[in-house]
Write an enzyme that holds these catalytic residues in place. Structure first.
Site, PDB file in Angstrom:
ATOM      1  N   GLY A  58      32.848  15.628  10.017  1.00 11.27           N
ATOM      2  CA  GLY A  58      31.640  15.693   9.436  1.00 11.27           C
ATOM      3  C   GLY A  58      30.964  17.107   9.655  1.00 11.27           C
TER       4      GLY A  58
ATOM      5  N   GLY B  79      26.821  18.911   8.754  1.00  6.67           N
ATOM      6  CA  GLY B  79      25.653  18.990   8.428  1.00  6.67           C
ATOM      7  C   GLY B  79      24.837  20.224   8.427  1.00  6.67           C
ATOM      8  CB  SER B  80      21.359  21.378   7.710  1.00  9.86           C
ATOM      9  OG  SER B  80      20.681  20.244   8.435  1.00  9.86           O
ATOM     10  CG  PHE B  81      20.880  20.597  12.703  1.00 15.92           C
ATOM     11  CD1 PHE B  81      19.852  21.751  12.530  1.00 15.92           C
ATOM     12  CD2 PHE B  81      20.301  19.268  12.909  1.00 15.92           C
ATOM     13  CE1 PHE B  81      18.558  21.338  12.261  1.00 15.92           C
ATOM     14  CE2 PHE B  81      18.832  19.143  12.780  1.00 15.92           C
ATOM     15  CZ  PHE B  81      18.088  19.946  12.409  1.00 15.92           C
ATOM     16  N   GLY B  82      25.370  21.991  11.945  1.00 13.03           N
ATOM     17  CA  GLY B  82      26.772  22.172  12.286  1.00 13.03           C
ATOM     18  C   GLY B  82      27.517  21.091  11.982  1.00 13.03           C
TER      19      GLY B  82
ATOM     20  CB  VAL C 176      31.471  16.387  14.205  1.00 10.93           C
ATOM     21  CG1 VAL C 176      32.026  15.374  15.239  1.00 10.93           C
ATOM     22  CG2 VAL C 176      29.915  16.275  14.485  1.00 10.93           C
TER      23      VAL C 176
ATOM     24  CE  LYS D  81      25.406  15.853  17.155  1.00 13.08           C
ATOM     25  NZ  LYS D  81      24.528  14.770  17.443  1.00 13.08           N
TER      26      LYS D  81
ATOM     27  CG  ASP E  14      17.102   7.556  14.937  1.00 15.64           C
ATOM     28  OD1 ASP E  14      16.512   7.061  14.015  1.00 15.64           O
ATOM     29  OD2 ASP E  14      17.797   8.646  14.950  1.00 15.64           O
TER      30      ASP E  14
END
Length: 726
Positions: A440, A442-445, A447, A470, A564
């Site tokens: 996967g 995303g905007s932060f990094g 996996v 991650k 969460d």
């Protein structure tokens, strides 16, 4: 004091009341309003002597330029003429006429500003109330040690205005008492100069006070008290071992600055006693050793060598490699520049029993930790003694600076340095793993599916195990102010060991990224399972929600709230058991007396108390169980709406509707845990006895003796993007 402001080249002038510690930037804001100017379109000039002008810098206080009552300050508008047009506002300038739109953004009002305002008004009760409330709501923010751009802290304001109650309160909180402002004031200097005896008296009880601290333009507090002929303060300072022979920046001693005969007598007697003390004065001692450098933004504490070298007059911090190879230190602090040395408690998330101390200068704050209390106290004692000594003896000790005995490590340290660690003890890094697949991004990094590169040791080879790596970009996290959440997630997960919580095997970082080596779950998450099936049957939903209850019970026993709960954060391991993941919003040390105050979570799953900002504690996670079970049974979240305002309004006020196929026991469970009053929600232990879980063997479930539901292959997601915090 009153200042005369003249608009250069214009027949305009005004008088402004200003305080000595007022920033030039704040003065410019007031002038901009008076003369209807754009903040960045002019500058201020002050004439020091005949035909010699200086430019007043925005970030410096008025007192830095020795501006006095009645001084004249000129406004220079860079030579641009104001252009007035019918279709433009009267604040229009030349810069705007050529298309350069310039706006000055006034900083928003903060709790720190409220704190300073109560200090100026002398309202010590309001000051203490704001400080205590802020400490409870934001325990990781030290509001009492915050400063303005001029480096004025609450201590400076309290001493300037003579609020002894606030000064005494700050002394009990061990706030940095030796901080030097841009205009070269310490709190003690201000109180001594202004004649606030009770403030000086309170300051003398501060265990870290450097009573002989000299600043560039001010001399010592004794110089200032003598200059203003504050006899009672002079006596108080002398009684607390203020030195008489020190000279200020003009080469003057306290004797030279006063004409009061009684003060002269006090100084003469004190000078004799001072000479007697000097004969028996003990010189500071060297110290060196292994120590841990710690920070809220470090995943692991880092071992360094700290060396207090009084012969050279410096404190050195070496990396282990640099010390071994005798190369330059990574940090050098002049001992005379040390403002504060104090012991501090552990971080909330510290796993070990450690003893910490902080070394603070005007340019840096370094935090160290040791495992032995006695050794920590010895470091603090020697550092304080050395700092006080170098205030009086800025030239250092009269010993050979090339003497290398003080630099020698102990035999134990040398053995520790030369001992080669085993493979298992070596620190892991990116090269320790082999990437196999991307799971996967995303905007932060990103996996990745990885495996650890095995090395043969004594004929044994580690079995092949897959992990999820991650990789989080530090730059991206910093831009979105999420770095502290990532580091907090790692430190919380290191504490956890439960069959239904995702295991963090390793964590490390480099200058660009933070790396988390997590348990690999090949069967995806609940969100993908729900999307694949449309909705889950009640038996399957009961199994998953039961395992989640056990995981939450474990977290709450450690005073950790998850905050969460949602399907995408519940992974499924290779056997089909749940694994709670993504602890970025989890918070430690939360209970009824200390709720979390920040609004954090995913919008569709937020409880009403979080939306109303009344504080979030363990009942918020219990609310999340209902929202999660509702989505498993129906295929969509409760109160679902694409309009976030309507969603929040429904969460706070609407009745929850159930499809006809949801059983009565499930409805009762969901309604009970989603009660809008947190105190009326059942406890986790009480939930175990609900009809919805009839005949469930909780011990067998915990020991994984109950077979999980049959799985549908799903896509695994380790990075979630729809969380928000404010």
């Amino acid at each position: 004091m009153k200042l005369l402001i003249k608009y250069a080249g214009k027949r305009k002038r005004t008088i402004i009341d200003a305080e000595p510690n007022m920033l030039i930037g704040d003065l410019k804001k007031e002038i901009a309003l008076r003369f209807r100017l754009i903040y960045v379109g002019f500058r201020l000039v002050y004439t020091i002597c005949y035909n010699f002008k200086v430019l007043l810098t925005d970030s410096f206080p008025i007192s830095f330029f020795e501006i006095n009552h009645g001084s004249i300050i000129e406004v220079d508008v860079y030579g641009y003429q104001k252009i007035l047009k019918k279709n433009k506002c009267r604040g229009s300038t030349y810069l705007e006429s050529v298309g350069a739109s310039i706006k000055y953004k006034i900083p928003e009002h903060t709790k720190f500003e409220d704190l300073i305002e109560t200090c100026k008004l002398g309202n010590h009760r309001a000051f203490i109330m704001i400080a205590e409330m802020h400490s409870r709501m934001y325990p990781d923010e030290d509001i009492l040690n915050q400063v303005h751009p001029s480096l004025w802290s609450p201590f400076h304001y309290a001493c300037y205005y003579g609020i002894s109650e606030i000064t005494s309160y700050l002394v009990t909180k061990s706030v940095n008492v030796n901080r030097v402002t841009i205009d070269e004031w310490t709190p003690l200097q201000l109180a001594s100069y202004m004649g606030h005896y009770n403030c000086v008296l309170s300051l003398t009880h501060h265990k870290n006070l450097q009573i002989n601290k000299t600043t560039k333009f001010r001399g010592t507090p004794l110089h200032l008290a003598c200059e203003r002929n504050h006899k009672d303060i002079v006596k108080l300072l002398i009684d607390n071992l203020a030195f008489i022979i020190l000279k200020d920046h003009n080469g003057m001693t306290p004797f030279d600055l006063t004409s009061d005969h009684e003060i002269h007598h006090l100084l003469a007697v004190a000078a004799g006693n001072e000479e007697l003390r000097k004969c028996s004065e003990e010189k500071p001692e060297n110290m060196i050793g292994h120590i841990s450098l710690s920070s809220a933004f470090f995943i692991h504490n880092r071992k360094v060598i700290l060396e207090l070298n009084v012969e050279k007059g410096f404190l050195y911090q070496f990396s282990l490699e640099a010390y071994k190879e005798k190369t330059l230190p990574e940090l050098t602090i002049k001992i005379g520049d040390i403002q504060d040395v104090r012991q501090e408690p552990n971080w909330f998330f510290s796993l070990k029993e450690e003893y910490n101390f902080v070394i603070e200068t005007s340019n840096s704050t370094s935090r160290y930790s040791l495992k032995k209390k006695e050794l920590t106290e010895e470091w603090v004692r020697r550092l304080k003694k050395a700092a006080n000594y170098f205030i009086l003896h800025p030239g250092g000790l009269d010993t050979d600076p090339h003497d290398t005995k003080a630099n020698d490590m102990s035999i134990e340290d040398q053995k520790c340095m030369s001992k080669k660690p085993s493979i298992k003890e070596q620190e892991l890094n990116l090269s320790s793993f082999e990437a196999l697949d991307e799971l996967g991004n995303g905007s932060f990094g990103t996996v990745l599916k990885v495996k650890k590169k095995t090395e043969t040791e004594a004929g044994c080879e580690e079995p092949e195990t897959f992990y999820a790596m991650k990789i989080l970009s530090i730059l991206s996290l910093q831009k979105k102010k999420q770095l502290k959440y990532a580091i907090s997630e790692i430190k919380i997960m290191k504490r956890l060991n439960h069959p239904f919580i995702l295991k963090l095997h390793y964590a490390f970082q480099d200058p660009k990224n933070v790396y988390m080596i997590l348990e690999y779950c090949p069967n995806g998450d609940l969100l993908n399972l729900i999307q694949k099936k449309g909705r889950l049957d009640e038996q399957t939903s009961r199994f998953y929600i039961s395992e989640i209850i056990l995981a939450l019970e474990y977290l709450h026993a450690k005073d950790i709230i998850y905050r969460d709960l949602k399907p995408s954060n519940i992974l499924l391991d290779k056997e089909g058991h749940i694994k709670m993941a993504d602890f970025g919003l989890a918070k430690e040390n939360v209970n009824e007396m200390n709720p979390a105050r920040t609004v954090a979570g995913s919008p569709a799953y937020l409880p009403p108390e979080t939306l109303s900002e009344s504080g979030t504690s363990k009942p918020a996670d219990i609310y999340g169980l209902g929202a999660l079970l509702y989505e498993m049974l129906t295929g969509y979240p409760p109160y679902y709406s694409k309009n976030i305002d309507m969603l929040f309004e429904s969460i706070k006020n609407a009745n929850l509707e159930f499809p006809s196929y949801v059983s009565a026991s499930a409805k009762y469970f969901i309604s009970a845990v989603m009660n809008r009053v947190p105190e009326k929600r059942p406890s986790l232990n009480a939930l175990k006895h609900y009809l919805f879980f009839r005949k469930l063997d909780w011990d067998a479930l915990l020991n994984k003796k109950i077979k999980p539901p049959k799985l549908v292959k799903a896509y695994t997601a380790y990075i979630q993007e729809d969380n928000f915090t404010s």
